[in-house]
Design a protein around this motif. Structure first.
Motif, PDB file in Angstrom:
ATOM      1  N   ARG A 108       0.832  -1.204   0.000  1.00 53.67           N
ATOM      2  CA  ARG A 108       0.000   0.000   0.000  1.00 53.67           C
ATOM      3  C   ARG A 108       0.869   1.256   0.000  1.00 53.67           C
ATOM      4  N   LEU A 109       0.553   2.168  -0.908  1.00 50.88           N
ATOM      5  CA  LEU A 109       1.213   3.469  -0.952  1.00 50.88           C
ATOM      6  C   LEU A 109       0.204   4.533  -0.542  1.00 50.88           C
ATOM      7  N   TYR A 110       0.601   5.382   0.380  1.00 52.28           N
ATOM      8  CA  TYR A 110      -0.247   6.474   0.853  1.00 52.28           C
ATOM      9  C   TYR A 110       0.356   7.799   0.397  1.00 52.28           C
ATOM     10  N   VAL A 111      -0.460   8.615  -0.275  1.00 53.53           N
ATOM     11  CA  VAL A 111       0.002   9.904  -0.788  1.00 53.53           C
ATOM     12  C   VAL A 111      -1.182  10.857  -0.790  1.00 53.53           C
ATOM     13  N   HIS A 112      -0.937  12.142  -0.607  1.00 54.61           N
ATOM     14  CA  HIS A 112      -2.071  13.066  -0.535  1.00 54.61           C
ATOM     15  C   HIS A 112      -2.738  13.267  -1.890  1.00 54.61           C
ATOM     16  N   ALA A 113      -1.937  13.521  -2.923  1.00 56.39           N
ATOM     17  CA  ALA A 113      -2.499  13.904  -4.223  1.00 56.39           C
ATOM     18  C   ALA A 113      -2.348  12.794  -5.258  1.00 56.39           C
ATOM     19  N   SER A 114      -1.132  12.574  -5.732  1.00 54.55           N
ATOM     20  CA  SER A 114      -0.891  11.548  -6.745  1.00 54.55           C
ATOM     21  C   SER A 114       0.509  10.995  -6.570  1.00 54.55           C
ATOM     22  N   ALA A 115       0.676   9.724  -6.892  1.00 58.39           N
ATOM     23  CA  ALA A 115       2.009   9.126  -6.871  1.00 58.39           C
ATOM     24  C   ALA A 115       2.892   9.711  -7.969  1.00 58.39           C
ATOM     25  N   GLU A 116       2.254  10.300  -8.971  1.00 54.73           N
ATOM     26  CA  GLU A 116       2.996  10.998 -10.029  1.00 54.73           C
ATOM     27  C   GLU A 116       3.418  12.375  -9.501  1.00 54.73           C
ATOM     28  N   ARG A 117       4.693  12.493  -9.168  1.00 59.65           N
ATOM     29  CA  ARG A 117       5.234  13.749  -8.635  1.00 59.65           C
ATOM     30  C   ARG A 117       4.384  14.277  -7.471  1.00 59.65           C
ATOM     31  N   PRO A 118       4.458  13.630  -6.335  1.00 65.12           N
ATOM     32  CA  PRO A 118       3.634  14.036  -5.184  1.00 65.12           C
ATOM     33  C   PRO A 118       3.778  15.494  -4.804  1.00 65.12           C
ATOM     34  N   GLU A 119       4.952  16.055  -5.028  1.00 57.65           N
ATOM     35  CA  GLU A 119       5.207  17.446  -4.638  1.00 57.65           C
ATOM     36  C   GLU A 119       4.485  18.454  -5.527  1.00 57.65           C
ATOM     37  N   LYS A 120       3.911  18.014  -6.642  1.00 60.88           N
ATOM     38  CA  LYS A 120       3.205  18.915  -7.563  1.00 60.88           C
ATOM     39  C   LYS A 120       1.709  18.988  -7.251  1.00 60.88           C
ATOM     40  N   TRP A 121       1.228  18.165  -6.348  1.00 64.34           N
ATOM     41  CA  TRP A 121      -0.165  18.214  -5.896  1.00 64.34           C
ATOM     42  C   TRP A 121      -1.147  18.086  -7.074  1.00 64.34           C
ATOM     43  N   LEU A 122      -0.951  17.052  -7.870  1.00 63.24           N
ATOM     44  CA  LEU A 122      -1.790  16.814  -9.039  1.00 63.24           C
ATOM     45  C   LEU A 122      -3.116  16.174  -8.623  1.00 63.24           C
ATOM     46  N   TYR A 123      -4.196  16.599  -9.256  1.00 61.00           N
ATOM     47  CA  TYR A 123      -5.525  16.059  -8.950  1.00 61.00           C
ATOM     48  C   TYR A 123      -5.814  14.821  -9.792  1.00 61.00           C
ATOM     49  N   ILE A 124      -6.438  13.836  -9.179  1.00 62.61           N
ATOM     50  CA  ILE A 124      -6.898  12.654  -9.911  1.00 62.61           C
ATOM     51  C   ILE A 124      -8.391  12.797 -10.116  1.00 62.61           C
ATOM     52  N   ARG A 125      -8.753  13.296 -11.298  1.00 60.30           N
ATOM     53  CA  ARG A 125     -10.149  13.566 -11.618  1.00 60.30           C
ATOM     54  C   ARG A 125     -10.638  12.790 -12.826  1.00 60.30           C
TER      55      ARG A 125
ATOM     56  N   PHE B 159      -1.942  -1.173  -4.143  1.00 56.54           N
ATOM     57  CA  PHE B 159      -2.968  -0.206  -3.742  1.00 56.54           C
ATOM     58  C   PHE B 159      -2.331   1.159  -3.550  1.00 56.54           C
ATOM     59  N   ILE B 160      -2.943   2.183  -4.116  1.00 58.70           N
ATOM     60  CA  ILE B 160      -2.541   3.559  -3.861  1.00 58.70           C
ATOM     61  C   ILE B 160      -3.742   4.269  -3.255  1.00 58.70           C
ATOM     62  N   PHE B 161      -3.539   4.888  -2.114  1.00 61.53           N
ATOM     63  CA  PHE B 161      -4.591   5.642  -1.443  1.00 61.53           C
ATOM     64  C   PHE B 161      -4.231   7.121  -1.447  1.00 61.53           C
ATOM     65  N   CYS B 162      -5.204   7.963  -1.828  1.00 62.50           N
ATOM     66  CA  CYS B 162      -4.959   9.396  -1.854  1.00 62.50           C
ATOM     67  C   CYS B 162      -6.236  10.145  -1.489  1.00 62.50           C
ATOM     68  N   GLY B 163      -6.113  11.441  -1.334  1.00 66.74           N
ATOM     69  CA  GLY B 163      -7.246  12.320  -1.064  1.00 66.74           C
ATOM     70  C   GLY B 163      -7.253  13.438  -2.089  1.00 66.74           C
ATOM     71  N   HIS B 164      -7.229  14.693  -1.603  1.00 63.36           N
ATOM     72  CA  HIS B 164      -7.001  15.888  -2.410  1.00 63.36           C
ATOM     73  C   HIS B 164      -8.205  16.375  -3.199  1.00 63.36           C
ATOM     74  N   THR B 165      -8.957  15.471  -3.837  1.00 62.52           N
ATOM     75  CA  THR B 165     -10.121  15.916  -4.622  1.00 62.52           C
ATOM     76  C   THR B 165     -11.362  16.102  -3.760  1.00 62.52           C
ATOM     77  N   HIS B 166     -11.375  15.502  -2.574  1.00 58.73           N
ATOM     78  CA  HIS B 166     -12.516  15.558  -1.649  1.00 58.73           C
ATOM     79  C   HIS B 166     -13.722  14.761  -2.143  1.00 58.73           C
ATOM     80  N   ILE B 167     -13.539  13.932  -3.166  1.00 57.73           N
ATOM     81  CA  ILE B 167     -14.642  13.152  -3.740  1.00 57.73           C
ATOM     82  C   ILE B 167     -14.223  11.680  -3.799  1.00 57.73           C
TER      83      ILE B 167
END
Length: 246
Positions: free
Chosen positions: A112-129, A145-153
């Motif tokens: 399991r990988l935990y990241v706020h926005a995306s595993a693709e360049r986490p420091e860029k805060w990319l949205y997964i929409r 498994f990759i778990f993220c937030g950021h979009t709030h949806i």
């Protein structure tokens, strides 16, 4: 193993407390906070200190873009977000800034990988929409498994190796199966500022033995949080949106 995964608390004490109470009843083996502890909400000190206590007790916690903005600079944010960041900075002490600054951008635990926005360049805060963003995220890590937030949806994307991901909208409080043949990208929704037109707080409960994940919805006193937002001098919209899940 059962893992409770929380994201986007956004200084919302009422939502955080309600979710932690619900999590406590589930008695998971691991608690994970996916960042954005602060920003938007009226109780940043309480939330940061509660998160620090949870980390001291063994919880994982990673950094979100609002956490970084408070600890560094609010570049590229909306006017309301920048206003809330500056408001937050005026209320935090050095120990709070230090805690936020030291949070990692991602954490790996087994498959399991935990990241706020995306595993693709986490420091860029990319949205997964969409599927393209999901595909890039999955391609950036070999985690099952990759778990993220950021979009709030809340959302689930799954894919067979070498194929494009498929999007699935999970139902509230209904377990979604996780296939042993597929990789999964799971967007867990938001504790403190849901944006899927449901004002109830949301967290994900992963059960690895049952091969399923549930988006658990937790009603809380959003009217009280909205009242505190208005009383604090934060932008009124930040309280109003809590009532409609936007």
């Amino acid at each position: 193993m059962r893992v409770a995964i929380l994201s986007d608390i956004h200084a919302n004490r009422e939502a955080f407390d309600a979710v932690l109470e619900a999590v406590g009843k589930q008695a998971p083996d691991q608690l994970v906070l996916l960042g954005d502890l602060v920003g938007y909400g009226p109780d940043p000190v309480y939330v940061v200190e509660k998160a620090a206590d949870l980390v001291e007790g063994g919880a994982f916690c990673i950094k979100g873009n609002h956490d970084e903005a408070v600890a560094a600079s609010p570049n590229g944010m909306t006017e309301n977000a920048r206003t809330a960041i500056e408001w937050t900075r005026e209320r935090l002490a050095a120990k709070h800034f230090d805690f936020l600054a030291r949070l990692p951008l991602s954490l790996r635990s087994e498959d399991r990988l935990y990241v706020h926005a995306s595993a693709e360049r986490p420091e860029k805060w990319l949205y997964i929409r969409d599927m393209d963003a999901a595909e890039r995220c999955l391609s950036a890590s070999d985690a099952r498994f990759i778990f993220c937030g950021h979009t709030h949806i809340p959302a689930i994307y799954y894919a067979l190796p070498g194929s494009r991901p498929i999007h699935f909208s999970p139902l509230d409080n209904v377990a979604a199966p996780l296939s042993a043949l597929r990789r999964h990208l799971i967007v867990v929704g938001a504790v403190g500022q849901p944006r899927d037109r449901n004002p109830a707080a949301c967290f994900a409960l992963l059960d690895t033995s049952r091969h399923e994940v549930t988006m658990v919805r937790v009603p809380y006193d959003h009217e009280e949080t909205a009242r505190k937002v208005q009383a604090s001098g934060l932008p009124t919209w930040l309280g109003m949106r809590l009532k409609i899940g936007r």
